[in-house]
Design an enzyme around this catalytic site. Structure first.
Site, PDB file in Angstrom:
ATOM      1  N   ASP A  90       0.883  -1.172   0.000  1.00 52.02           N
ATOM      2  CA  ASP A  90       0.000   0.000   0.000  1.00 52.02           C
ATOM      3  C   ASP A  90       0.918   1.218   0.000  1.00 52.02           C
ATOM      4  OD1 ASP A  90      -1.652   2.130   0.458  1.00 52.02           O
ATOM      5  OD2 ASP A  90      -2.554   1.334   2.294  1.00 52.02           O
ATOM      6  N   SER A 134      -1.475  14.466 -13.458  1.00 47.61           N
ATOM      7  CA  SER A 134      -2.699  14.415 -14.272  1.00 47.61           C
ATOM      8  C   SER A 134      -2.951  15.828 -14.781  1.00 47.61           C
ATOM      9  CB  SER A 134      -3.882  13.980 -13.403  1.00 47.61           C
ATOM     10  OG  SER A 134      -5.108  14.219 -14.077  1.00 47.61           O
ATOM     11  N   TYR A 187      -8.971  14.940  -5.703  1.00 45.60           N
ATOM     12  CA  TYR A 187      -8.096  14.443  -6.776  1.00 45.60           C
ATOM     13  C   TYR A 187      -7.266  15.591  -7.368  1.00 45.60           C
ATOM     14  CZ  TYR A 187      -6.700  11.735 -10.918  1.00 45.60           C
ATOM     15  OH  TYR A 187      -5.984  11.083 -11.887  1.00 45.60           O
TER      16      TYR A 187
HETATM   17  P1  NAD Z   1      -5.933   1.911 -12.883  1.00 45.97           P
HETATM   18  O1  NAD Z   1      -7.083   2.005 -11.946  1.00 45.97           O
HETATM   19  O2  NAD Z   1      -6.060   1.107 -14.126  1.00 45.97           O
HETATM   20  O3  NAD Z   1      -4.632   1.400 -12.107  1.00 45.97           O
HETATM   21  C1  NAD Z   1      -4.260   1.911 -10.862  1.00 45.97           C
HETATM   22  C2  NAD Z   1      -3.507   0.833 -10.105  1.00 45.97           C
HETATM   23  O4  NAD Z   1      -3.055   1.397  -8.871  1.00 45.97           O
HETATM   24  C3  NAD Z   1      -4.404  -0.363  -9.737  1.00 45.97           C
HETATM   25  O5  NAD Z   1      -3.774  -1.578 -10.101  1.00 45.97           O
HETATM   26  C4  NAD Z   1      -4.550  -0.243  -8.231  1.00 45.97           C
HETATM   27  O6  NAD Z   1      -4.702  -1.504  -7.576  1.00 45.97           O
HETATM   28  C5  NAD Z   1      -3.248   0.446  -7.854  1.00 45.97           C
HETATM   29  N1  NAD Z   1      -3.318   1.121  -6.560  1.00 45.97           N
HETATM   30  C6  NAD Z   1      -4.331   1.919  -6.111  1.00 45.97           C
HETATM   31  N2  NAD Z   1      -4.062   2.318  -4.858  1.00 45.97           N
HETATM   32  C7  NAD Z   1      -2.869   1.773  -4.514  1.00 45.97           C
HETATM   33  C8  NAD Z   1      -2.068   1.813  -3.347  1.00 45.97           C
HETATM   34  N3  NAD Z   1      -2.450   2.500  -2.259  1.00 45.97           N
HETATM   35  N4  NAD Z   1      -0.892   1.136  -3.338  1.00 45.97           N
HETATM   36  C9  NAD Z   1      -0.507   0.436  -4.423  1.00 45.97           C
HETATM   37  N5  NAD Z   1      -1.227   0.347  -5.539  1.00 45.97           N
HETATM   38  C10 NAD Z   1      -2.395   1.013  -5.598  1.00 45.97           C
HETATM   39  O7  NAD Z   1      -5.591   3.434 -13.222  1.00 45.97           O
HETATM   40  P2  NAD Z   1      -4.662   4.111 -14.357  1.00 45.97           P
HETATM   41  O8  NAD Z   1      -5.581   4.836 -15.250  1.00 45.97           O
HETATM   42  O9  NAD Z   1      -3.691   3.163 -14.910  1.00 45.97           O
HETATM   43  O10 NAD Z   1      -3.955   5.217 -13.459  1.00 45.97           O
HETATM   44  C11 NAD Z   1      -2.557   5.223 -13.189  1.00 45.97           C
HETATM   45  C12 NAD Z   1      -2.162   6.622 -12.753  1.00 45.97           C
HETATM   46  O11 NAD Z   1      -2.472   7.531 -13.811  1.00 45.97           O
HETATM   47  C13 NAD Z   1      -2.912   7.145 -11.525  1.00 45.97           C
HETATM   48  O12 NAD Z   1      -2.032   7.891 -10.716  1.00 45.97           O
HETATM   49  C14 NAD Z   1      -3.980   8.066 -12.113  1.00 45.97           C
HETATM   50  O13 NAD Z   1      -4.392   9.057 -11.206  1.00 45.97           O
HETATM   51  C15 NAD Z   1      -3.200   8.629 -13.275  1.00 45.97           C
HETATM   52  N6  NAD Z   1      -4.050   9.178 -14.339  1.00 45.97           N
HETATM   53  C16 NAD Z   1      -4.922   8.396 -15.025  1.00 45.97           C
HETATM   54  C17 NAD Z   1      -5.708   8.962 -16.005  1.00 45.97           C
HETATM   55  C18 NAD Z   1      -6.693   8.180 -16.823  1.00 45.97           C
HETATM   56  O14 NAD Z   1      -7.486   8.793 -17.571  1.00 45.97           O
HETATM   57  N7  NAD Z   1      -6.697   6.851 -16.760  1.00 45.97           N
HETATM   58  C19 NAD Z   1      -5.602  10.353 -16.286  1.00 45.97           C
HETATM   59  C20 NAD Z   1      -4.693  11.099 -15.561  1.00 45.97           C
HETATM   60  C21 NAD Z   1      -3.911  10.513 -14.584  1.00 45.97           C
END
Ligand code: NAD
Length: 274
Positions: free
Chosen positions: A87, A166, A179
């Site tokens: 975590d 982001s 967020y």
């Molecule tokens: P996702 O939900 O597909 O993957 C996120 C992963 O993080 C998951 O596997 C989850 O289990 C893990 N996770 C969550 N909390 C955790 C913790 N406390 N410790 C360890 N692991 C943890 O999301 P994604 O879209 O791949 O997002 C990845 C990053 O990109 C994030 O930081 C998100 O904020 C950022 N982001 C995503 C988007 C989008 O549109 N998808 C846009 C901007 C930024």
């Protein structure tokens, strides 16, 4: 050093960079949030570029599947772990994980603080617990992880870290107070880390994705996603692969004079003012 030697060294350096642009040989690269979406794709790209990505995630089941995806040749009997359940919002968990990585793989050379969580609620409906959980994962977790990674890198006086911010850290929107605040803080934390660690040879940069097709967007309605597409210059959503390409660039020696920077990957969404 004579001017001629200096020139020759630089020329050789450029040739070496051109023949092996990523130069990830022998690199050990923990990636958080590696079991899904952007993190999983970053690990795929790192592996094919010759690096050794280590997958960190809070979700044990998804993590096991992801490790099998990245390292299909390693069964459960492999003496080395490639996946760590952690975590990132828990400082002791993160430090214990880096101790285990040092024992099992040696010091880390590059690192990607990508794990994140999102929470949609009007500010009047956002509870303390919801606020703190978003801050713990998206901001505190990035700090714990980068600090632990830097402790591995500083003795070698070399390293590169990428954080995932982001466009929500550069602009705001309704019902995303926690967020947006957490991601805005990641952008400035990245600058502060770059200034503290630059004199020790460690670069720190951020990526700021726009709307990327990953499980994080699975709750968004089709209408909302169509609206987002229309607001981009390229009229489409982004992919995890497109984010991972920029992350690889920032980690690599190709970005050797880039630090404290946030690169937006949003198909031109934040380029508009109307
Ligand atoms: P996702 O939900 O597909 O993957 C996120 C992963 O993080 C998951 O596997 C989850 O289990 C893990 N996770 C969550 N909390 C955790 C913790 N406390 N410790 C360890 N692991 C943890 O999301 P994604 O879209 O791949 O997002 C990845 C990053 O990109 C994030 O930081 C998100 O904020 C950022 N982001 C995503 C988007 C989008 O549109 N998808 C846009 C901007 C930024």
């Amino acid at each position: 050093m004579s001017q001629q030697t200096n020139h020759q060294d630089r020329k050789n350096g450029i040739e070496a960079t051109e023949s092996r642009p990523w130069n990830f040989d022998n690199s050990v690269v923990p990636v958080t949030g590696a079991a899904s979406g952007i993190g999983l794709f970053i690990c795929r790209r790192l592996r094919s570029a010759g690096a050794r990505p280590l997958l960190l995630d809070i979700d044990a089941q998804k993590l096991a599947d992801a490790v099998n995806d990245i390292y299909p040749e390693h069964g459960d009997s492999s003496p080395r772990r490639y996946g760590y359940v952690v975590d990132t919002g828990n400082s002791a968990d993160v430090d214990a994980c880096f101790d285990a990585i040092r024992r099992e793989h040696g010091a880390v050379t590059h690192a990607v603080a990508n794990a994140g969580t999102s929470h949609a609620a009007h500010v009047l409906e956002t509870t303390d617990d919801q606020w703190h959980r978003v801050m713990d994962v998206n901001l505190n977790g990035v700090f714990y992880f980068c600090r632990a990674a830097a402790r591995h890198m500083v003795p070698a006086r070399r390293g590169a870290i990428v954080t995932t911010a982001s466009i929500a850290g550069l602009r705001a929107r309704e019902e995303r107070a926690a967020y947006a605040a957490s991601k805005g803080a990641v952008v400035n934390l990245t600058r502060a880390l770059a200034l503290d660690l630059g004199p020790m040879g460690v670069r720190v940069n951020a990526v700021a994705p726009g709307i990327i097709q990953t499980p994080m967007q699975s709750n968004a309605s089709t209408a909302a996603l169509e609206h987002c597409k229309e607001r981009t210059a390229l009229r489409r959503l982004g992919t995890a692969e497109e984010v991972s390409n920029v992350v690889l660039f920032l980690l690599s020696d190709l970005a050797s004079y880039v630090t404290g920077e946030t690169i937006v990957i949003d198909g031109g969404m934040t380029a508009r003012y109307n």
